[in-house]
Motif scaffolding. Structure first.
Motif, PDB file in Angstrom:
ATOM      1  N   TRP A 219       7.235 -20.672  59.036  1.00  0.00           N
ATOM      2  CA  TRP A 219       7.792 -21.090  57.757  1.00  0.00           C
ATOM      3  C   TRP A 219       9.298 -21.630  57.819  1.00  0.00           C
ATOM      4  CZ3 TRP A 219      11.654 -20.042  54.181  1.00  0.00           C
ATOM      5  CH2 TRP A 219      11.191 -20.180  52.835  1.00  0.00           C
ATOM      6  N   LEU A 220      10.037 -21.044  58.571  1.00  0.00           N
ATOM      7  CA  LEU A 220      11.523 -21.786  58.562  1.00  0.00           C
ATOM      8  C   LEU A 220      11.229 -22.980  59.497  1.00  0.00           C
ATOM      9  CD1 LEU A 220      13.432 -18.557  59.455  1.00  0.00           C
ATOM     10  CD2 LEU A 220      13.605 -20.152  57.289  1.00  0.00           C
ATOM     11  N   PRO A 221      10.683 -23.125  60.651  1.00  0.00           N
ATOM     12  CA  PRO A 221      10.346 -24.362  61.138  1.00  0.00           C
ATOM     13  C   PRO A 221      10.081 -25.540  60.129  1.00  0.00           C
ATOM     14  CG  PRO A 221       9.656 -22.937  62.744  1.00  0.00           C
ATOM     15  CD  PRO A 221       9.870 -22.085  61.420  1.00  0.00           C
ATOM     16  N   ARG A 222       9.188 -25.379  59.227  1.00  0.00           N
ATOM     17  CA  ARG A 222       8.758 -26.247  58.204  1.00  0.00           C
ATOM     18  C   ARG A 222       9.868 -26.655  57.460  1.00  0.00           C
ATOM     19  NH1 ARG A 222       4.248 -28.746  56.011  1.00  0.00           N
ATOM     20  NH2 ARG A 222       4.532 -28.980  53.663  1.00  0.00           N
ATOM     21  N   HIS A 223      10.508 -25.672  57.125  1.00  0.00           N
ATOM     22  CA  HIS A 223      11.858 -25.861  56.392  1.00  0.00           C
ATOM     23  C   HIS A 223      12.748 -26.868  56.920  1.00  0.00           C
ATOM     24  CE1 HIS A 223      15.174 -25.291  53.671  1.00  0.00           C
ATOM     25  NE2 HIS A 223      15.969 -25.011  54.883  1.00  0.00           N
ATOM     26  N   GLU A 224      12.966 -26.542  58.369  1.00  0.00           N
ATOM     27  CA  GLU A 224      13.751 -27.526  58.963  1.00  0.00           C
ATOM     28  C   GLU A 224      13.434 -28.905  59.044  1.00  0.00           C
ATOM     29  OE1 GLU A 224      17.061 -27.186  59.936  1.00  0.00           O
ATOM     30  OE2 GLU A 224      16.796 -24.819  59.275  1.00  0.00           O
ATOM     31  N   GLN A 225      11.757 -29.156  59.279  1.00  0.00           N
ATOM     32  CA  GLN A 225      11.065 -30.170  59.271  1.00  0.00           C
ATOM     33  C   GLN A 225      11.331 -31.086  57.955  1.00  0.00           C
ATOM     34  OE1 GLN A 225       7.156 -29.294  60.376  1.00  0.00           O
ATOM     35  NE2 GLN A 225       7.729 -28.519  62.529  1.00  0.00           N
ATOM     36  N   LYS A 226      11.445 -30.412  56.946  1.00  0.00           N
ATOM     37  CA  LYS A 226      11.463 -30.936  55.625  1.00  0.00           C
ATOM     38  C   LYS A 226      12.709 -31.546  55.359  1.00  0.00           C
ATOM     39  CE  LYS A 226       7.175 -31.141  54.202  1.00  0.00           C
ATOM     40  NZ  LYS A 226       6.400 -32.436  54.023  1.00  0.00           N
ATOM     41  N   LEU A 227      13.867 -30.791  55.929  1.00  0.00           N
ATOM     42  CA  LEU A 227      15.036 -31.330  55.731  1.00  0.00           C
ATOM     43  C   LEU A 227      15.398 -32.615  56.631  1.00  0.00           C
ATOM     44  CD1 LEU A 227      17.292 -27.974  55.871  1.00  0.00           C
ATOM     45  CD2 LEU A 227      16.466 -29.105  53.983  1.00  0.00           C
ATOM     46  N   ALA A 232      15.539 -38.618  57.225  1.00  0.00           N
ATOM     47  CA  ALA A 232      14.959 -39.856  57.825  1.00  0.00           C
ATOM     48  C   ALA A 232      14.777 -40.872  56.899  1.00  0.00           C
ATOM     49  CB  ALA A 232      13.877 -39.665  58.636  1.00  0.00           C
ATOM     50  N   HIS A 233      14.289 -40.488  55.713  1.00  0.00           N
ATOM     51  CA  HIS A 233      14.388 -41.360  54.497  1.00  0.00           C
ATOM     52  C   HIS A 233      15.873 -42.009  54.064  1.00  0.00           C
ATOM     53  CE1 HIS A 233      10.283 -41.451  53.123  1.00  0.00           C
ATOM     54  NE2 HIS A 233      10.159 -40.308  53.060  1.00  0.00           N
ATOM     55  N   ARG A 234      16.753 -41.117  54.108  1.00  0.00           N
ATOM     56  CA  ARG A 234      18.012 -41.567  53.880  1.00  0.00           C
ATOM     57  C   ARG A 234      18.666 -42.499  54.773  1.00  0.00           C
ATOM     58  NH1 ARG A 234      19.829 -36.869  53.163  1.00  0.00           N
ATOM     59  NH2 ARG A 234      21.194 -36.518  55.279  1.00  0.00           N
ATOM     60  N   VAL A 271       7.774 -37.283  48.789  1.00  0.00           N
ATOM     61  CA  VAL A 271       7.889 -36.060  49.606  1.00  0.00           C
ATOM     62  C   VAL A 271       7.237 -34.913  48.855  1.00  0.00           C
ATOM     63  CG1 VAL A 271       9.614 -34.441  50.714  1.00  0.00           C
ATOM     64  CG2 VAL A 271      10.374 -36.872  50.550  1.00  0.00           C
ATOM     65  N   ALA A 272       6.462 -34.113  49.838  1.00  0.00           N
ATOM     66  CA  ALA A 272       5.572 -33.079  49.416  1.00  0.00           C
ATOM     67  C   ALA A 272       6.312 -31.732  50.041  1.00  0.00           C
ATOM     68  CB  ALA A 272       4.313 -33.081  49.707  1.00  0.00           C
ATOM     69  N   LEU A 273       7.153 -31.044  49.031  1.00  0.00           N
ATOM     70  CA  LEU A 273       7.612 -29.662  49.505  1.00  0.00           C
ATOM     71  C   LEU A 273       6.980 -28.719  49.330  1.00  0.00           C
ATOM     72  CD1 LEU A 273      11.263 -30.767  48.545  1.00  0.00           C
ATOM     73  CD2 LEU A 273      10.639 -30.795  50.942  1.00  0.00           C
ATOM     74  N   GLY A 274       5.746 -28.286  49.759  1.00  0.00           N
ATOM     75  CA  GLY A 274       4.806 -27.375  49.454  1.00  0.00           C
ATOM     76  C   GLY A 274       4.612 -26.630  50.673  1.00  0.00           C
ATOM     77  N   GLY A 290      18.822 -26.256  50.679  1.00  0.00           N
ATOM     78  CA  GLY A 290      19.142 -27.873  50.776  1.00  0.00           C
ATOM     79  C   GLY A 290      17.702 -28.633  50.616  1.00  0.00           C
ATOM     80  N   GLU A 291      16.741 -28.033  50.498  1.00  0.00           N
ATOM     81  CA  GLU A 291      15.667 -29.022  50.517  1.00  0.00           C
ATOM     82  C   GLU A 291      15.564 -30.167  49.451  1.00  0.00           C
ATOM     83  OE1 GLU A 291      11.591 -27.113  50.673  1.00  0.00           O
ATOM     84  OE2 GLU A 291      12.138 -26.047  52.326  1.00  0.00           O
ATOM     85  N   LEU A 292      16.249 -30.102  48.315  1.00  0.00           N
ATOM     86  CA  LEU A 292      16.269 -30.914  47.417  1.00  0.00           C
ATOM     87  C   LEU A 292      17.671 -31.744  47.571  1.00  0.00           C
ATOM     88  CD1 LEU A 292      14.267 -32.017  45.162  1.00  0.00           C
ATOM     89  CD2 LEU A 292      15.470 -30.408  43.565  1.00  0.00           C
ATOM     90  N   ASP A 293      18.455 -31.597  48.222  1.00  0.00           N
ATOM     91  CA  ASP A 293      19.577 -32.204  48.410  1.00  0.00           C
ATOM     92  C   ASP A 293      19.307 -33.597  49.167  1.00  0.00           C
ATOM     93  OD1 ASP A 293      20.601 -29.972  47.288  1.00  0.00           O
ATOM     94  OD2 ASP A 293      21.494 -29.122  49.096  1.00  0.00           O
ATOM     95  N   GLY A 294      20.488 -34.375  49.165  1.00  0.00           N
ATOM     96  CA  GLY A 294      20.425 -35.471  49.908  1.00  0.00           C
ATOM     97  C   GLY A 294      19.639 -36.770  49.442  1.00  0.00           C
ATOM     98  N   MET A 295      19.249 -36.441  48.284  1.00  0.00           N
ATOM     99  CA  MET A 295      18.427 -37.627  47.880  1.00  0.00           C
ATOM    100  C   MET A 295      18.428 -37.725  46.348  1.00  0.00           C
ATOM    101  SD  MET A 295      14.577 -35.965  48.261  1.00  0.00           S
ATOM    102  CE  MET A 295      14.138 -34.173  48.121  1.00  0.00           C
ATOM    103  N   ALA A 296      18.132 -38.558  45.473  1.00  0.00           N
ATOM    104  CA  ALA A 296      18.248 -38.575  44.034  1.00  0.00           C
ATOM    105  C   ALA A 296      16.941 -39.197  43.423  1.00  0.00           C
ATOM    106  CB  ALA A 296      19.261 -39.619  43.793  1.00  0.00           C
ATOM    107  N   PRO A 297      15.884 -38.282  43.525  1.00  0.00           N
ATOM    108  CA  PRO A 297      14.568 -38.654  42.802  1.00  0.00           C
ATOM    109  C   PRO A 297      14.749 -39.039  41.337  1.00  0.00           C
ATOM    110  CG  PRO A 297      14.455 -36.196  43.304  1.00  0.00           C
ATOM    111  CD  PRO A 297      15.952 -36.750  43.891  1.00  0.00           C
TER     112      PRO A 297
END
Length: 424
Positions: A219-227, A232-234, A271-274, A290-297
């Motif tokens: 769970w936490l590694p997936r959180h880091e992967q999503k960050l 990477a997009h940014r 991005v799928a944050l599921g 931070g999962e929704l930070d660093g972008m402006a959807p």
């Protein structure tokens, strides 16, 4: 404890100061059932192993129990979804007089829980079960020998519960692999709680990582992967216009829904944050980390809450409070984004399924969270069900998660709204 329960406890006749479930006194006839996901056996002698069905879904699981010469009960389990020692078949207990100041107490020896989890449960009537999670606290006790635990009986009580005829007064539950030993189980009418438990009234709005044994390693590694995915997009100069937030159904866009995602949403750098198993409090933790930070959807699609139902059959108002908290967090962090708030998908094969009906009560409250402009509510449940309200295995193979065809229906149901939001 509210005033009604205190008054009720004062009016009821006095009972014995304790109920010893090791010996079944004063309520006789209690039996110990040993169960796993697919079978059950009674511990009538010194030991028992739960038999496997002819075609097991989890062929390498193993659940067994034994009774020691001192009366202690040992539960051994490996590679199992659920393993239980369950007290049942005795004269139903009237625990109402115990609610005001009572405790449930026992000695617990955590022999091994490195790859497992545990919970304590109390059955409170038809379609009613209350539980206290004990994953991390249980692991901290591993190797320390017998420890005396005392929980306030109110840890297992919810407003409106009737404890006058409790027919499953206690269950020790394990998941994954481990070995647990329990002894001296009893209810005390007056006791001192020494072990903390979650407050059911605030659980859905109190952020925390997912506390399930099957999730802690990823769970936490997936959180880091999503960050890292967002980063990477940014760094590549790609604008993320669309974000999905939710649980395993949203995570499924990366698996069963992968092809549909590529056809409908990849063009938006979506991005799928599921995260499988997530409840409202777990999504809230991710948002606050931070999962929704660093972008402006431009658009955020959110569906969360069915695991609040499946895990603890939570009061719909409490689940909606958790959804509202997540919605507020999204609006605070991404005020420019429009939010598509989805009704929980139907679950359970038939319309009268308990969890289906419970989710319907949640969905009935959700439109009040939408203003029709920045937050829009959408219920696509009818598109996923047969005309008679039943579910098809072609769409929801396990009556909960979508097939590729189900993801296609979901995408097409979102298309009119998202196209209007995302098209320049």
């Amino acid at each position: 404890m509210n005033r009604f329960v205190l008054a009720l406890a004062a009016l009821l006749p006095l009972t014995a100061q304790s109920m010893d479930l090791d010996t079944g006194k004063p309520a006789k006839g209690w039996q110990i059932a040993v169960t796993d996901f697919e079978g059950e056996a009674k511990l009538t002698g010194d030991s028992v192993t739960v038999p496997k069905p002819a075609n097991p879904r989890v062929p390498n699981s193993h659940v067994a129990a034994r009774r020691g010469s001192d009366g202690a009960l040992t539960l051994q389990f490996s590679n199992t979804w659920i393993a239980q020692l369950r007290w049942q078949d005795g004269t139903p207990l009237d625990l109402n007089p115990y609610l005001a100041h009572g405790t449930v107490e026992f000695d617990l020896n955590v022999v091994d829980l490195a790859h497992g989890g545990m919970k304590f449960k109390l059955g409170c009537g038809k379609d009613c079960e209350r539980k206290v999670p004990f994953l991390f606290a249980g692991r901290e006790l591993a190797g320390k020998g017998r420890q005396h635990l005392s929980f306030a009986l109110t840890c297992f009580w919810r407003e409106g519960d009737d404890f006058s005829a409790v027919n499953v007064p206690f269950t020790l539950e394990g998941t994954g692999s481990g070995e647990l030993q329990i002894s001296h189980l009893r209810f005390n009418k007056t006791g001192k709680a020494t072990t903390a438990c979650p407050d059911y009234r605030t659980q859905s709005v109190t952020p925390e990582p997912l506390q399930e044994s099957w999730a802690v390693e990823w769970w936490l590694p997936r959180h880091e992967q999503k960050l890292a995915e967002v980063k990477a997009h940014r760094e590549a100069g790609r604008r993320v216009d669309l974000v999905f937030m939710g649980d395993s159904i949203t995570q499924g866009w990366e698996n069963e829904g992968k092809q549909v995602w590529a056809e409908h949403f990849a063009k938006y750098n979506a991005v799928a944050l599921g995260f499988g198993g997530d409840r409202t409090e777990n999504l809230l933790w991710r948002l606050q980390h931070g999962e929704l930070d660093g972008m402006a959807p431009k658009a955020v699609v959110m569906m969360i809450g069915t695991n609040n139902t499946g895990e603890r059959l939570e009061d719909p108002a409490l689940t909606v409070a958790g959804i509202r908290k997540n919605l507020d967090e999204i609006r605070q962090r991404q005020p420019q984004a429009k939010v598509l708030l989805l009704a929980l998908f139907p679950r359970g094969e038939k319309p009268d399924d308990l969890l289906r009906r419970h989710n319907a009560r949640i969905n009935a409250l959700l439109p009040a969270l939408a203003d029709g402009r920045q937050v829009v509510f959408l219920d696509i449940g009818k598109a996923l069900t047969n005309p008679d309200g039943t579910l098809s295995k072609d769409i929801l193979p396990d009556w909960l998660h979508l097939s590729p065809a189900g993801y296609d229906i979901w995408a097409r149901s979102l298309e009119p709204t998202l196209t209007s939001w995302l098209t320049p």
